[in-house]
Design a protein around this motif. Structure first.
Motif, mmCIF file in Angstrom:
data_model
loop_
_atom_site.group_PDB
_atom_site.id
_atom_site.type_symbol
_atom_site.label_atom_id
_atom_site.label_comp_id
_atom_site.label_asym_id
_atom_site.label_seq_id
_atom_site.Cartn_x
_atom_site.Cartn_y
_atom_site.Cartn_z
ATOM 1 N N UNK A 87 0.834 -1.199 0.000
ATOM 2 C CA UNK A 87 0.000 0.000 0.000
ATOM 3 C C UNK A 87 0.872 1.254 0.000
ATOM 4 N N UNK A 88 0.232 2.398 -0.232
ATOM 5 C CA UNK A 88 0.877 3.695 -0.059
ATOM 6 C C UNK A 88 0.453 4.192 1.320
ATOM 7 N N UNK A 89 1.299 3.990 2.345
ATOM 8 C CA UNK A 89 0.862 4.192 3.735
ATOM 9 C C UNK A 89 0.447 5.616 4.084
ATOM 10 N N UNK A 90 1.020 6.615 3.409
ATOM 11 C CA UNK A 90 0.689 8.008 3.732
ATOM 12 C C UNK A 90 -0.601 8.465 3.050
ATOM 13 N N UNK A 91 -1.016 7.754 2.022
ATOM 14 C CA UNK A 91 -2.259 8.115 1.331
ATOM 15 C C UNK A 91 -3.457 7.535 2.065
ATOM 16 N N UNK A 94 -9.149 5.762 0.852
ATOM 17 C CA UNK A 94 -9.879 6.057 -0.383
ATOM 18 C C UNK A 94 -8.935 6.246 -1.568
ATOM 19 N N UNK A 95 -7.831 6.965 -1.355
ATOM 20 C CA UNK A 95 -6.854 7.178 -2.427
ATOM 21 C C UNK A 95 -6.239 5.852 -2.866
ATOM 22 N N UNK A 96 -5.886 4.997 -1.900
ATOM 23 C CA UNK A 96 -5.319 3.692 -2.233
ATOM 24 C C UNK A 96 -6.300 2.875 -3.058
ATOM 25 N N UNK A 130 -10.954 8.074 5.060
ATOM 26 C CA UNK A 130 -10.112 9.269 4.988
ATOM 27 C C UNK A 130 -8.853 9.157 5.857
ATOM 28 N N UNK A 131 -8.669 8.020 6.517
ATOM 29 C CA UNK A 131 -7.478 7.813 7.333
ATOM 30 C C UNK A 131 -6.320 7.324 6.473
ATOM 31 N N UNK A 132 -5.072 7.641 6.856
ATOM 32 C CA UNK A 132 -3.922 7.077 6.127
ATOM 33 C C UNK A 132 -3.951 5.555 6.196
ATOM 34 N N UNK A 133 -3.697 4.917 5.094
ATOM 35 C CA UNK A 133 -3.739 3.446 5.063
ATOM 36 C C UNK A 133 -2.752 2.836 6.051
ATOM 37 N N UNK A 134 -1.613 3.515 6.252
ATOM 38 C CA UNK A 134 -0.605 3.000 7.166
ATOM 39 C C UNK A 134 -1.005 3.022 8.624
ATOM 40 N N UNK A 135 -2.093 3.730 8.963
ATOM 41 C CA UNK A 135 -2.546 3.799 10.357
ATOM 42 C C UNK A 135 -3.478 2.653 10.727
ATOM 43 N N UNK A 136 -3.868 1.864 9.737
ATOM 44 C CA UNK A 136 -4.818 0.769 9.977
ATOM 45 C C UNK A 136 -4.114 -0.464 10.532
ATOM 46 N N UNK A 137 -4.896 -1.363 11.110
ATOM 47 C CA UNK A 137 -4.358 -2.643 11.577
ATOM 48 C C UNK A 137 -3.941 -3.494 10.384
ATOM 49 N N UNK A 145 -5.844 -3.733 0.463
ATOM 50 C CA UNK A 145 -5.103 -4.325 -0.657
ATOM 51 C C UNK A 145 -6.019 -5.158 -1.552
ATOM 52 N N UNK A 146 -6.885 -5.951 -0.933
ATOM 53 C CA UNK A 146 -7.837 -6.749 -1.717
ATOM 54 C C UNK A 146 -8.832 -5.830 -2.421
ATOM 55 N N UNK A 147 -9.311 -4.816 -1.684
ATOM 56 C CA UNK A 147 -10.253 -3.866 -2.268
ATOM 57 C C UNK A 147 -9.659 -3.132 -3.454
ATOM 58 N N UNK A 148 -8.391 -2.742 -3.336
ATOM 59 C CA UNK A 148 -7.719 -2.048 -4.445
ATOM 60 C C UNK A 148 -7.688 -2.930 -5.692
ATOM 61 N N UNK A 149 -7.392 -4.233 -5.506
ATOM 62 C CA UNK A 149 -7.374 -5.155 -6.648
ATOM 63 C C UNK A 149 -8.770 -5.301 -7.256
#
Length: 235
Positions: A87-91, A94-96, A130-137, A145-149
């Motif tokens: 993932x892009x942790x700072x994005x 939603x952006x990911x 709207x949270x950074x992806x890198x802040x998630x569990x 990652x699955x959703x992005x695919x």
């Protein structure tokens, strides 16, 4: 839907996979089962166009896709969720997710529909969009990652080690989600070293070892095979 024939991928003098044959029928959930370093990810990277095979052929819907660029593979309907999520942790979440919809970017209605489907599958991502992806569990990041695919609206989804590093309860949730994806009409090819998890949801299984397919069969056949029990289930 997918036919892999005589696939060989070589890095220098090292054969990561050699003379592999397997197939996936439309609507199936097929598992490529093997330990770490067995060649699963290399097979996926070859299908996705990320590495060029040394020999062999990959066909998707009867079309030879061997060695074509990765973006062209996605446009044909094959999407990969890579090992390690990437993932892009700072994005934001939603952006990911929307980055995965680049093949649909000129069709805003299609992107909106894909997002709604991802959020219905993983409701927690709607709350955290709207949270950074890198802040998630870890489990939530795997959902992203699955959703992005899925945002590419694939007909064939490649999932590379989605249970890796997750707690057993989260693995159960992930397996349920993968079954839902398949039941909604997406064909799934799942690479796993967690046999207990994989054999719970697979229709058919191919066992890969040292870059070669060594066993194949239905889920029930694999569960009853003494070699699989000993090597992967600890029975």
């Amino acid at each position: 839907m997918l036919q892999v024939s005589d696939l060989t991928v070589q890095y220098g003098s090292y054969h990561a996979v050699k003379d592999i044959h397997f197939s996936v029928q439309e609507g199936e959930l097929v598992v490529l089962l093997g330990s770490n370093g067995s060649g699963k990810s290399t097979v996926f990277r070859a299908i996705s166009g990320l590495v060029k095979p040394t020999a062999g052929q990959i066909q998707f819907d009867g079309k030879n896709i061997t060695g074509i660029p990765a973006h062209a593979v996605v446009k044909l309907g094959v999407s990969q969720c890579p090992e390690g999520r990437l993932l892009f942790p700072q994005l934001s979440v939603l952006k990911n997710l929307t980055l995965g919809a680049y093949t649909q970017r000129k069709n805003s209605a299609a992107v909106k529909e894909a997002l709604e489907q991802v959020f219905s599958l993983f409701p927690v991502l709607l709350e955290k969009k709207h949270q950074p992806a890198g802040s998630l569990s870890g489990g939530q990041q795997q959902m992203v990652a699955i959703g992005r695919a899925l945002m590419a609206r694939p007909r064939l989804l490649l999932l590379d080690e989605p249970s890796l590093g997750l707690a057993p309860l989260v693995v159960d949730q992930m397996l349920q989600a993968i079954e839902k994806i398949n039941c909604r009409g997406t064909t799934v090819l799942l690479a796993e070293q967690n046999a207990h998890a994989a054999l719970r949801i697979a229709h058919r299984v191919y066992v890969i070892n040292s870059g070669r397919i060594v066993l194949e069969g239905s889920r029930d056949e694999m569960l009853g095979d003494e070699r699989v029990k000993e090597a992967y289930l600890g029975i």
